[in-house]
Write a protein that holds these residues in place. Structure first.
Motif, PDB file in Angstrom:
ATOM      1  N   ALA A   1       0.819  -1.218   0.000  1.00  0.00           N
ATOM      2  CA  ALA A   1       0.000   0.000   0.000  1.00  0.00           C
ATOM      3  C   ALA A   1       0.851   1.265   0.000  1.00  0.00           C
ATOM      4  CB  ALA A   1      -0.944  -0.008   1.198  1.00  0.00           C
ATOM      5  N   ASN A   2       1.991   1.213   0.679  1.00  0.00           N
ATOM      6  CA  ASN A   2       2.826   2.416   0.747  1.00  0.00           C
ATOM      7  C   ASN A   2       3.914   2.442  -0.325  1.00  0.00           C
ATOM      8  OD1 ASN A   2       4.630   0.519   1.617  1.00  0.00           O
ATOM      9  ND2 ASN A   2       4.923   1.359   3.670  1.00  0.00           N
ATOM     10  N   SER A   3       3.894   1.432  -1.215  1.00  0.00           N
ATOM     11  CA  SER A   3       4.859   1.337  -2.329  1.00  0.00           C
ATOM     12  C   SER A   3       6.314   1.334  -1.864  1.00  0.00           C
ATOM     13  CB  SER A   3       4.634   2.488  -3.325  1.00  0.00           C
ATOM     14  OG  SER A   3       3.342   2.433  -3.866  1.00  0.00           O
ATOM     15  N   ALA A   4       6.544   0.915  -0.640  1.00  0.00           N
ATOM     16  CA  ALA A   4       7.917   0.886  -0.121  1.00  0.00           C
ATOM     17  C   ALA A   4       8.183  -0.434   0.587  1.00  0.00           C
ATOM     18  CB  ALA A   4       8.155   2.055   0.833  1.00  0.00           C
ATOM     19  N   ALA A   5       7.719  -1.508   0.001  1.00  0.00           N
ATOM     20  CA  ALA A   5       7.885  -2.822   0.616  1.00  0.00           C
ATOM     21  C   ALA A   5       9.354  -3.211   0.677  1.00  0.00           C
ATOM     22  CB  ALA A   5       7.101  -3.863  -0.165  1.00  0.00           C
ATOM     23  N   SER A   6       9.731  -3.847   1.771  1.00  0.00           N
ATOM     24  CA  SER A   6      11.107  -4.304   1.930  1.00  0.00           C
ATOM     25  C   SER A   6      11.263  -5.774   1.544  1.00  0.00           C
ATOM     26  CB  SER A   6      11.559  -4.119   3.375  1.00  0.00           C
ATOM     27  OG  SER A   6      10.719  -4.859   4.256  1.00  0.00           O
ATOM     28  N   ARG A   7      10.128  -6.468   1.397  1.00  0.00           N
ATOM     29  CA  ARG A   7      10.180  -7.905   1.092  1.00  0.00           C
ATOM     30  C   ARG A   7       9.225  -8.216  -0.053  1.00  0.00           C
ATOM     31  NH1 ARG A   7       8.242 -11.238   4.902  1.00  0.00           N
ATOM     32  NH2 ARG A   7       6.782  -9.641   5.606  1.00  0.00           N
ATOM     33  N   ALA A   8       9.501  -9.326  -0.744  1.00  0.00           N
ATOM     34  CA  ALA A   8       8.641  -9.717  -1.860  1.00  0.00           C
ATOM     35  C   ALA A   8       8.641 -11.227  -2.029  1.00  0.00           C
ATOM     36  CB  ALA A   8       9.104  -9.062  -3.162  1.00  0.00           C
ATOM     37  N   LEU A   9       7.526 -11.738  -2.544  1.00  0.00           N
ATOM     38  CA  LEU A   9       7.416 -13.130  -2.952  1.00  0.00           C
ATOM     39  C   LEU A   9       7.109 -13.160  -4.444  1.00  0.00           C
ATOM     40  CD1 LEU A   9       7.183 -16.202  -2.414  1.00  0.00           C
ATOM     41  CD2 LEU A   9       4.731 -15.827  -2.008  1.00  0.00           C
ATOM     42  N   ILE A  10       7.872 -13.942  -5.183  1.00  0.00           N
ATOM     43  CA  ILE A  10       7.648 -14.131  -6.617  1.00  0.00           C
ATOM     44  C   ILE A  10       6.994 -15.497  -6.814  1.00  0.00           C
ATOM     45  CG2 ILE A  10       8.701 -14.260  -8.892  1.00  0.00           C
ATOM     46  CD1 ILE A  10      11.137 -12.748  -7.636  1.00  0.00           C
ATOM     47  N   LEU A  11       5.840 -15.514  -7.457  1.00  0.00           N
ATOM     48  CA  LEU A  11       5.187 -16.756  -7.853  1.00  0.00           C
ATOM     49  C   LEU A  11       5.480 -16.949  -9.339  1.00  0.00           C
ATOM     50  CD1 LEU A  11       1.749 -16.170  -6.086  1.00  0.00           C
ATOM     51  CD2 LEU A  11       3.719 -17.444  -5.205  1.00  0.00           C
ATOM     52  N   CYS A  12       6.243 -17.966  -9.671  1.00  0.00           N
ATOM     53  CA  CYS A  12       6.708 -18.124 -11.056  1.00  0.00           C
ATOM     54  C   CYS A  12       6.261 -19.454 -11.634  1.00  0.00           C
ATOM     55  CB  CYS A  12       8.234 -18.023 -11.113  1.00  0.00           C
ATOM     56  SG  CYS A  12       8.893 -18.158 -12.794  1.00  0.00           S
ATOM     57  N   GLY A  13       5.758 -19.408 -12.862  1.00  0.00           N
ATOM     58  CA  GLY A  13       5.380 -20.631 -13.552  1.00  0.00           C
ATOM     59  C   GLY A  13       5.595 -20.497 -15.044  1.00  0.00           C
ATOM     60  N   HIS A  14       5.935 -21.591 -15.693  1.00  0.00           N
ATOM     61  CA  HIS A  14       6.134 -21.533 -17.148  1.00  0.00           C
ATOM     62  C   HIS A  14       4.849 -21.933 -17.862  1.00  0.00           C
ATOM     63  CE1 HIS A  14       6.478 -25.886 -18.106  1.00  0.00           C
ATOM     64  NE2 HIS A  14       7.098 -26.016 -16.940  1.00  0.00           N
ATOM     65  N   VAL A  15       4.585 -21.251 -18.975  1.00  0.00           N
ATOM     66  CA  VAL A  15       3.363 -21.494 -19.734  1.00  0.00           C
ATOM     67  C   VAL A  15       3.621 -22.274 -21.019  1.00  0.00           C
ATOM     68  CG1 VAL A  15       2.068 -19.546 -18.812  1.00  0.00           C
ATOM     69  CG2 VAL A  15       3.585 -19.195 -20.781  1.00  0.00           C
ATOM     70  N   ASP A  16       4.875 -22.592 -21.302  1.00  0.00           N
ATOM     71  CA  ASP A  16       5.145 -23.399 -22.484  1.00  0.00           C
ATOM     72  C   ASP A  16       4.988 -24.883 -22.165  1.00  0.00           C
ATOM     73  OD1 ASP A  16       7.540 -23.101 -20.890  1.00  0.00           O
ATOM     74  OD2 ASP A  16       8.667 -24.055 -22.519  1.00  0.00           O
TER      75      ASP A  16
END
Length: 370
Positions: free
Chosen positions: A54-69
């Motif tokens: 919400a504050n656009s200043a996150a210190s952490r992140a989670l990436i959800l990654c998947g291949h579509v091929d």
């Protein structure tokens, strides 16, 4: 779960054999925009949607990654229905790429969408659909380069939804090197038997007979306590482009699939040059190398998945995944998804809806814990 299944069916219905992912990547981009993700990024090799704090200043992140091929379907007449006609039977979703890994991609997209209304001030969620995983991982390579240049998180983790039978937590994989060897000799008329000995074939035969010694060297020198031993497997023997049945070979080629451990990653070219001198061949990479990967034992993403799936068995991937690209930029990565590894790349590929339901619940709890 109905929303996830519906989305998975839509993804399956879009043909996306490696090299032909443009339509499905556009579908994902349009879906992210329709779900009102904060930002959507598109590239020829990936589509990423991100839900920002919400504050656009996150210190952490989670990436959800998947291949579509997907891999090619092979003989389409062998399928019960069209490979791209998704259908449910006996609590399983059928279709090309259902388990590897369009169901996993669908549940990641839905989980990321749910986070829009539950976002936290210090935490961003990225959802990424990538191309070309089944070939060389070029989609994740492009995304991780983009992410490393753009993002500046104190901590970033990644979950990849490759098929792990719904009960394995994969923390690493051996690297892969696809290599082509060239053996050279002198061509001659095949009616004269002595010309065989001057050709490229005796050198190639000597190399193939030496495989036990080569493997023994690699196993003893480069074994890893978690990832195990390297593998060294010839997959194809090819003549030079121009040849005749009555002409002995001036050049012969052998393709290799080599799976590496961290030690062999570091020493690979030096070790290959030792073998090249011993067996008299030249060699080149047939594809971009992928390093081995291993998530840290104390990584928050691993602890979270283990907490949410206490019965899950920690293991390493049987093949290579896109994990290495994320580990290479410092993003600790775990692989967990609902698909059955044994059904990947098979006729009438399918995925259990019960396992998908369990995976959906695990993903929800993981985000809450991180």
């Amino acid at each position: 779960m109905e929303e996830v299944t519906k989305l998975a069916k839509e993804l399956i219905a879009i043909p996306s054999v490696s090299g032909g992912e443009a339509e499905i990547l556009k579908f994902c981009a349009d879906w992210f925009r329709g779900a009102e993700f904060d930002d959507v990024f598109t590239d020829d090799m990936f589509t990423a949607g991100v839900v920002l704090a919400a504050n656009s200043a996150a210190s952490r992140a989670l990436i959800l990654c998947g291949h579509v091929d997907t891999v090619a379907p092979g003989d389409e007449s062998a399928w019960s229905r069209s490979p791209w006609q998704a259908y449910v039977r006996d609590k399983r979703l059928y279709g090309l790429g259902s388990g590897d890994m369009k169901m996993g991609v669908a549940l990641q997209m839905i989980i990321a969408k749910e986070y829009i209304n539950a976002r936290r001030d210090d935490f961003d969620v990225w959802c990424v659909a990538v191309a070309n995983e089944e070939v060389d991982g070029a989609g994740s390579a492009a995304f991780t380069k983009f992410f490393a240049q753009r993002a500046n998180y104190a901590e970033a983790s990644c979950l990849i939804a490759e098929p792990t039978d719904g009960d394995r937590i994969e923390v690493g994989h051996r690297g892969n090197r696809f290599v082509e060897l060239e053996f050279s000799g002198t061509a001659g008329h095949a009616s004269q038997e002595e010309n065989y000995q001057a050709s490229a074939l005796p050198k190639m035969a000597h190399f193939l007979m030496g495989l036990p010694d080569i493997r023994k060297t690699l196993h003893q020198t480069y074994r890893h306590n978690m990832l195990g031993e390297p593998s060294f497997t010839p997959t194809r023997v090819s003549p030079s482009q121009s040849f005749s049945a009555n002409k002995t070979a001036d050049k012969t080629y052998v393709a290799l699939d080599i799976r590496t451990t961290p030690g062999l990653d570091e020493a690979f070219e030096r070790q290959m040059n030792v073998f090249a001198e011993e067996y008299d061949f030249s060699w080149r990479y047939a594809a971009e190398p992928v390093n081995s990967a291993l998530c840290a034992d104390d990584a928050p993403i691993l602890r979270a998945v283990q907490t949410c799936l206490p019965e899950g068995k920690v293991s390493v991937s049987l093949g290579a995944t896109d994990q290495a690209f994320f580990q290479d930029i410092g993003v600790q990565t775990v692989v967990y998804g609902p698909g059955d590894f044994a059904r990947a790349h098979t006729t009438d590929e399918s995925v259990s809806l019960e396992k998908a339901k369990t995976a959906l619940a695990v993903y929800r709890r993981v985000i809450a814990l991180l």
